[in-house]
Scaffold this active site. Structure first.
Site, PDB file in Angstrom:
ATOM      1  N   LYS A 114      50.073 -52.540   5.718  1.00  0.00           N
ATOM      2  CA  LYS A 114      49.390 -53.358   6.719  1.00  0.00           C
ATOM      3  C   LYS A 114      49.606 -52.707   8.069  1.00  0.00           C
ATOM      4  CE  LYS A 114      47.799 -56.896   9.121  1.00  0.00           C
ATOM      5  NZ  LYS A 114      47.575 -56.367  10.462  1.00  0.00           N
ATOM      6  N   SER A 127      53.383 -54.318   8.209  1.00  0.00           N
ATOM      7  CA  SER A 127      53.067 -54.437   9.624  1.00  0.00           C
ATOM      8  C   SER A 127      54.180 -53.865  10.506  1.00  0.00           C
ATOM      9  CB  SER A 127      52.766 -55.900   9.956  1.00  0.00           C
ATOM     10  OG  SER A 127      52.104 -56.001  11.186  1.00  0.00           O
TER      11      SER A 127
END
Length: 136
Positions: free
Chosen positions: A65, A40
């Site tokens: 991600k 992320s």
């Protein structure tokens, strides 16, 4: 300065996210350690630094991600988690489901873990020292 990432939503609309120029220590040599648990936001930062050639990535492929998600509340108190956009590095690499490939791949082995040797850190240190020597 420059593009940090861009996102493309489900309608195909692109939104660019730019860095603000300036800041501290912008000319210091840098490396970034990544592994399969880098995900992320850390992938966004690593991808931006890699794409701008600001810092090489050392380690193993990241998690992948790279999606923008929102929670939509439901009337029964539950929620629906919806992905509405995907993140791309400045050079157009999709993060979601792909991850980032390091510039120098260094895989820790079980023997490294048992002996307490961190060969990824050692490689990052060596690359950093090489960068410092080149700037002198």
């Amino acid at each position: 300065s420059g593009l940090v990432l861009y996102e493309v939503d489900s309608q195909g609309r692109r939104k660019d996210w730019e860095a603000r120029p300036g800041g501290l220590a912008t000319d210091l040599p840098m490396t970034v350690l990544v592994n399969q648990f880098s995900a992320s936001g850390s992938e966004v930062l690593a991808g931006a630094l890699q794409a701008s050639r600001r810092a090489p990535l050392i380690g193993v492929k990241t998690f992948g991600k790279g999606s923008v998600n929102v929670i939509r509340p439901l009337s029964d108190g539950g929620g629906l988690y919806v992905t509405h956009a995907r993140w791309y590095t400045p050079n157009g690499q999709l993060i979601e489901g792909k991850g980032l490939t390091p510039d120098t791949e260094v895989q820790l082995t079980p023997a490294d873990r048992e002996s307490g040797r961190d060969i990824q850190f050692q490689e990052a240190r060596d690359v950093l020292l090489q960068q410092m020597a080149q700037t002198r």
